[in-house]
Design a protein around this motif. Structure first.
Motif, mmCIF file in Angstrom:
data_model
loop_
_atom_site.group_PDB
_atom_site.id
_atom_site.type_symbol
_atom_site.label_atom_id
_atom_site.label_comp_id
_atom_site.label_asym_id
_atom_site.label_seq_id
_atom_site.Cartn_x
_atom_site.Cartn_y
_atom_site.Cartn_z
ATOM 1 N N PHE A 51 5.431 0.698 7.781
ATOM 2 C CA PHE A 51 6.858 0.747 8.093
ATOM 3 C C PHE A 51 7.548 -0.480 7.510
ATOM 4 C CE2 PHE A 51 5.155 -1.671 11.669
ATOM 5 C CZ PHE A 51 6.127 -2.623 11.935
ATOM 6 N N LEU A 52 8.878 -0.399 7.421
ATOM 7 C CA LEU A 52 9.729 -1.505 6.983
ATOM 8 C C LEU A 52 10.557 -1.977 8.168
ATOM 9 C CD1 LEU A 52 11.092 0.091 3.679
ATOM 10 C CD2 LEU A 52 9.107 -1.412 3.909
ATOM 11 N N GLY A 109 14.688 -11.411 6.131
ATOM 12 C CA GLY A 109 14.876 -10.275 5.237
ATOM 13 C C GLY A 109 13.952 -9.120 5.582
ATOM 14 N N TRP A 110 13.960 -8.100 4.725
ATOM 15 C CA TRP A 110 13.084 -6.951 4.934
ATOM 16 C C TRP A 110 11.619 -7.385 4.943
ATOM 17 C CZ3 TRP A 110 14.176 -2.060 6.281
ATOM 18 C CH2 TRP A 110 15.478 -1.585 6.112
ATOM 19 N N ARG A 111 10.855 -6.825 5.868
ATOM 20 C CA ARG A 111 9.407 -7.052 5.935
ATOM 21 C C ARG A 111 8.689 -5.713 5.816
ATOM 22 N NH1 ARG A 111 7.869 -12.205 7.671
ATOM 23 N NH2 ARG A 111 9.669 -13.591 7.310
ATOM 24 N N THR A 112 7.548 -5.736 5.164
ATOM 25 C CA THR A 112 6.749 -4.533 4.949
ATOM 26 C C THR A 112 5.434 -4.651 5.703
ATOM 27 O OG1 THR A 112 7.692 -4.224 2.739
ATOM 28 C CG2 THR A 112 5.631 -3.071 3.220
ATOM 29 N N VAL A 113 5.106 -3.615 6.456
ATOM 30 C CA VAL A 113 3.834 -3.542 7.170
ATOM 31 C C VAL A 113 3.068 -2.331 6.657
ATOM 32 C CG1 VAL A 113 2.704 -3.215 9.402
ATOM 33 C CG2 VAL A 113 4.774 -4.632 9.239
ATOM 34 N N GLY A 169 0.353 -6.836 14.604
ATOM 35 C CA GLY A 169 0.835 -7.691 13.531
ATOM 36 C C GLY A 169 1.769 -8.785 13.998
ATOM 37 N N ARG A 170 2.119 -9.646 13.042
ATOM 38 C CA ARG A 170 3.020 -10.767 13.289
ATOM 39 C C ARG A 170 3.858 -11.007 12.044
ATOM 40 N NH1 ARG A 170 2.955 -16.306 12.242
ATOM 41 N NH2 ARG A 170 4.033 -17.589 13.820
#
Length: 326
Positions: A243-244, A284-288, A274-275
């Motif tokens: 997910f973003l 900003g946008w983070r990607t998992v 996660g962290r």
């Protein structure tokens, strides 16, 4: 004449002069210098026109000139240029002008996706003062959807295309053998009609993470005793791989989280913890990306924790990444 100790001086504060080229040339830079050593800095506003096919076309504008002003504009084929000074403290004195062509590399690609899932691309625009606020779609753009670097044998962009399942999109301009910088974006599944609910039973505010507007979103006050969570119903099963996450604009962040998924909303499976490091200073946008692909209709972010010293968690946008197999 190349001599900095000679100059042209106007008869009034507003004036213009023309520079005639020996032949038609392609130009995208024009340099102007004032005679500041002898006459000081005087010009306060000016614009530049090019004579293209016999007609004068405004190509650039600026304020002060001083020691040196380089006007940048899209390439034009012209046989003359006209500088018009519209505002000056005293009669302007110009010591040097020259026209140039800079063979700049292709611009980066701008990528956007509408609410209907259609993706639009265009080369970035440099000279917005002329009203060129839309990306240039006249250049050859090549793209991939699997995260590989685009080349001339990749997909060529011909116009907006549908991408309802999103993808790992990379694009670049390739013109006359020159490769532009690669633009990269991950796009989630189109969130048409999706439903969201938080652990306090609210539905309206959580929908802010699905509306495509980064200035809206969802937030919740939490304490150590809370088990804050946000559940998204995608309305049908998808094979998902991550997910973003974009933090809430006023400054509500998720730092730690667990991810649960379900196909029926009753039986849940934990698939990820996660962290988001340094999320306060880099919001900003983070990607998992999950360790494995899973089939699910529901995804829940739970055990949400804010960064140290903060008492709210939140999100502006959340997008779910599809995996192979949909």
């Amino acid at each position: 004449d190349g001599d900095p100790d000679t100059w042209w001086q106007a008869l009034a504060k507003e004036a213009s002069f023309e520079v005639i080229l020996p032949a038609e040339k392609t130009v995208n830079r024009f340099m102007i210098k004032e005679a500041i050593a002898r006459r000081g800095e005087r010009v306060e506003a000016h614009f530049l026109e090019a004579r293209v096919a016999g007609s004068w076309v405004r190509v650039a504008e600026g304020k002060t000139i001083g020691h040196k002003r380089i006007l940048r504009f899209e390439p034009v084929s012209a046989d003359a240029f006209r500088v018009t000074i519209t505002q000056s403290r005293l009669a302007p004195c110009i010591a040097h002008v020259s026209a140039h062509f800079y063979d700049e590399p292709p611009k980066p690609v701008e990528i956007s996706r509408g609410s209907d899932g259609r993706v639009t691309m265009g080369a970035g625009v440099t000279f917005a003062w002329r009203g060129q606020t839309r990306p240039d779609q006249s250049q050859d753009i090549f793209y991939t959807l699997d995260g590989t670097d685009p080349a001339t044998d990749s997909n060529r962009y011909e116009g907006p295309f549908s991408l309802p399942l999103g993808g790992h999109l990379k694009a670049r301009v390739i013109a006359e053998g020159k490769k532009g910088a690669i633009s990269e974006i991950r796009l989630g599944i189109l969130r048409d009609g999706w439903i969201a609910r938080d652990s306090r039973g609210r539905q309206q505010e959580p929908l802010g993470v699905l509306d495509g507007n980064p200035r809206s979103g969802w937030l919740m006050d939490v304490s150590d005793a809370d088990t804050a969570s946000l559940t998204i119903d995608m309305l049908r099963d998808y094979v998902i791989g991550g997910f973003l996450y974009l933090p809430h604009p006023p400054g509500a962040f998720i730092e730690r989280f667990d991810v649960l998924v379900s196909r029926d909303g009753r039986q849940w499976e934990h698939i990820h913890s996660g962290r988001f490091g340094n999320i306060k200073n880099d919001p900003g946008w983070r990607t998992v990306l999950f360790d494995r692909q899973v089939s699910a209709r529901y995804i829940r972010l739970t055990h949400l924790r804010a960064p140290g010293g903060m008492t709210r968690v939140g999100a502006a946008e959340i997008e779910i990444l599809a995996a192979n197999g949909n």
